[in-house]
Write an enzyme that holds these catalytic residues in place. Sequence first.
Site, PDB file in Angstrom:
ATOM      1  CG  ASN A  50     -69.132 -17.913 -14.644  1.00 25.31           C
ATOM      2  OD1 ASN A  50     -69.040 -18.296 -13.483  1.00 25.31           O
ATOM      3  ND2 ASN A  50     -70.315 -17.769 -15.248  1.00 25.31           N
ATOM      4  CG  ASP A  76     -75.198 -17.384 -20.883  1.00 23.50           C
ATOM      5  OD1 ASP A  76     -74.735 -17.330 -19.723  1.00 23.50           O
ATOM      6  OD2 ASP A  76     -75.923 -18.334 -21.285  1.00 23.50           O
ATOM      7  CE1 TYR A 119     -69.145 -28.076 -12.794  1.00 23.86           C
ATOM      8  CE2 TYR A 119     -68.517 -29.018 -10.681  1.00 23.86           C
ATOM      9  CZ  TYR A 119     -68.788 -27.912 -11.465  1.00 23.86           C
ATOM     10  OH  TYR A 119     -68.704 -26.653 -10.942  1.00 23.86           O
ATOM     11  CE  LYS A 121     -66.313 -25.934 -13.446  1.00 25.35           C
ATOM     12  NZ  LYS A 121     -66.237 -24.593 -14.069  1.00 25.35           N
ATOM     13  CB  SER A 134     -65.605 -26.624  -9.032  1.00 27.90           C
ATOM     14  OG  SER A 134     -66.424 -27.114  -7.977  1.00 27.90           O
TER      15      SER A 134
HETATM   16  N1  LIG Z   1     -72.712 -22.397  -7.742  1.00 31.44           N
HETATM   17  C1  LIG Z   1     -71.812 -23.230  -7.210  1.00 31.44           C
HETATM   18  O1  LIG Z   1     -72.037 -23.866  -6.153  1.00 31.44           O
HETATM   19  C2  LIG Z   1     -70.480 -23.426  -7.885  1.00 31.44           C
HETATM   20  C3  LIG Z   1     -69.446 -24.049  -7.159  1.00 31.44           C
HETATM   21  C4  LIG Z   1     -68.219 -24.253  -7.775  1.00 31.44           C
HETATM   22  C5  LIG Z   1     -68.016 -23.798  -9.079  1.00 31.44           C
HETATM   23  N2  LIG Z   1     -69.052 -23.210  -9.753  1.00 31.44           N
HETATM   24  C6  LIG Z   1     -68.797 -22.774 -11.121  1.00 31.44           C
HETATM   25  O2  LIG Z   1     -69.146 -21.399 -11.239  1.00 31.44           O
HETATM   26  C7  LIG Z   1     -69.634 -21.136 -12.555  1.00 31.44           C
HETATM   27  C8  LIG Z   1     -71.039 -20.540 -12.493  1.00 31.44           C
HETATM   28  O3  LIG Z   1     -71.856 -21.342 -11.671  1.00 31.44           O
HETATM   29  P1  LIG Z   1     -73.427 -21.066 -11.550  1.00 31.44           P
HETATM   30  O4  LIG Z   1     -73.868 -21.631 -10.246  1.00 31.44           O
HETATM   31  O5  LIG Z   1     -73.713 -19.641 -11.850  1.00 31.44           O
HETATM   32  O6  LIG Z   1     -73.953 -21.989 -12.767  1.00 31.44           O
HETATM   33  P2  LIG Z   1     -75.289 -21.912 -13.665  1.00 31.44           P
HETATM   34  O7  LIG Z   1     -75.488 -23.287 -14.212  1.00 31.44           O
HETATM   35  O8  LIG Z   1     -76.409 -21.287 -12.890  1.00 31.44           O
HETATM   36  O9  LIG Z   1     -74.912 -20.896 -14.843  1.00 31.44           O
HETATM   37  C9  LIG Z   1     -74.103 -21.281 -15.914  1.00 31.44           C
HETATM   38  C10 LIG Z   1     -74.203 -20.238 -17.022  1.00 31.44           C
HETATM   39  O10 LIG Z   1     -73.388 -20.687 -18.119  1.00 31.44           O
HETATM   40  C11 LIG Z   1     -74.155 -20.649 -19.308  1.00 31.44           C
HETATM   41  N3  LIG Z   1     -73.679 -21.668 -20.244  1.00 31.44           N
HETATM   42  C12 LIG Z   1     -73.826 -23.021 -20.139  1.00 31.44           C
HETATM   43  N4  LIG Z   1     -73.302 -23.621 -21.209  1.00 31.44           N
HETATM   44  C13 LIG Z   1     -72.809 -22.638 -22.003  1.00 31.44           C
HETATM   45  C14 LIG Z   1     -72.160 -22.629 -23.260  1.00 31.44           C
HETATM   46  N5  LIG Z   1     -71.936 -23.770 -23.929  1.00 31.44           N
HETATM   47  N6  LIG Z   1     -71.771 -21.439 -23.778  1.00 31.44           N
HETATM   48  C15 LIG Z   1     -72.032 -20.289 -23.121  1.00 31.44           C
HETATM   49  N7  LIG Z   1     -72.667 -20.227 -21.951  1.00 31.44           N
HETATM   50  C16 LIG Z   1     -73.054 -21.397 -21.387  1.00 31.44           C
HETATM   51  C17 LIG Z   1     -75.597 -20.891 -18.878  1.00 31.44           C
HETATM   52  O11 LIG Z   1     -76.526 -20.443 -19.856  1.00 31.44           O
HETATM   53  C18 LIG Z   1     -75.632 -20.088 -17.566  1.00 31.44           C
HETATM   54  O12 LIG Z   1     -75.932 -18.742 -17.803  1.00 31.44           O
HETATM   55  C19 LIG Z   1     -69.560 -22.474 -13.293  1.00 31.44           C
HETATM   56  O13 LIG Z   1     -68.299 -22.566 -13.953  1.00 31.44           O
HETATM   57  C20 LIG Z   1     -69.616 -23.492 -12.186  1.00 31.44           C
HETATM   58  O14 LIG Z   1     -69.045 -24.723 -12.549  1.00 31.44           O
HETATM   59  C21 LIG Z   1     -70.274 -23.024  -9.189  1.00 31.44           C
END
Ligand SMILES: NC(=O)c1ccc[n+]([C@@H]2O[C@H](COP(=O)([O-])OP(=O)(O)OC[C@H]3O[C@@H](n4cnc5c(N)ncnc54)[C@H](O)[C@@H]3O)[C@@H](O)[C@H]2O)c1
Length: 257
Positions: free
Chosen positions: A91, A38, A163, A167, A150
């Site tokens: 992720n 991360d 975004y 995706k 997503s």
């Molecule tokens: N939570 C939702 O509703 C949802 C729905 C559909 C898809 N998603 C997808 O699931 C995944 C996780 O979602 P979440 O809710 O935990 O998101 P979040 O934003 O809470 O967490 C994202 C994580 O990725 C890390 N990150 C960001 N940029 C980075 C980089 N350049 N290099 C390395 N790490 C990096 C951040 O530090 C964080 O720990 C994402 O791909 C998101 O698009 C989430």
Amino acid sequence: MTGPLVGRVVLVTGGAQGLGRAYAQRIVADGGTVVVADLDAEKGAAVVADLVGAGGAATFVPLDVGDPAAVTSFAETVASQFGAVHGLVNNAAIFSTITMRPFWEIPTEEWDRLMAVNLRGPWLVTSALLPVLREGARTGHGASIVNVGSDAVWLGRPGYLHYIASKGGVAGMTHAMAHELGGDSIRVNSLSPGPTYTEVPRTTVSPEQRTAMQAAQALHRDAEPADMVGVVAFLLSDDSRWVTGQTVSVNGGVLHR
Ligand SMILES: NC(=O)c1ccc[n+]([C@@H]2O[C@H](COP(=O)([O-])OP(=O)(O)OC[C@H]3O[C@@H](n4cnc5c(N)ncnc54)[C@H](O)[C@@H]3O)[C@@H](O)[C@H]2O)c1
């Protein structure tokens, strides 16, 4: 230690918080060794310290998936520490920090950075890790990649076009990668979550939108990380050994098509 991932090394990018953290916890519970990668070193190290404190096998390696040089050095670190990798969850994404705005107001630099992280990132990380993934696949079980997409792609929700475009790219890339890597016994699938509420506060969904999204689902409640982790665990395990090139929507029953 027992479980479907005993003896396997699985990498989770973006594992410092939210859904990625939940995947890391499940991988350890399933007997695997997890590498949390991360941008946020403090939170990532804290996740790993908790897992190790509870008796799990976990390591933190800092990574910016948007920086090609950082991805190369990450892959070198992983290769020297582990040699073989059996699973990768792509992720990491710019998600919870997005500012919602009409697409014609998205600054070009913001579009480019988001694409570099969300779409180019999984391609770069997967490419750099191919030698260790091939090595992992040779050990008899194959290897498994889960690209996190997503359901926003199919919902067409306004306010974050970059975004959604990123995706959509992940979905297409997944299917093509599966064909290019099938000969190496490496499976590639995409998890496509619907809206899921984690410990991270979100300003991108108003209370009215949250209620409307619940109503559109067959199951009328909010999703939580525990609703996603079982599907990721399945896709990483041998139980899904004949599943590749698929996008699995995990959304409480929203019908898009
Ligand atoms: N939570 C939702 O509703 C949802 C729905 C559909 C898809 N998603 C997808 O699931 C995944 C996780 O979602 P979440 O809710 O935990 O998101 P979040 O934003 O809470 O967490 C994202 C994580 O990725 C890390 N990150 C960001 N940029 C980075 C980089 N350049 N290099 C390395 N790490 C990096 C951040 O530090 C964080 O720990 C994402 O791909 C998101 O698009 C989430």
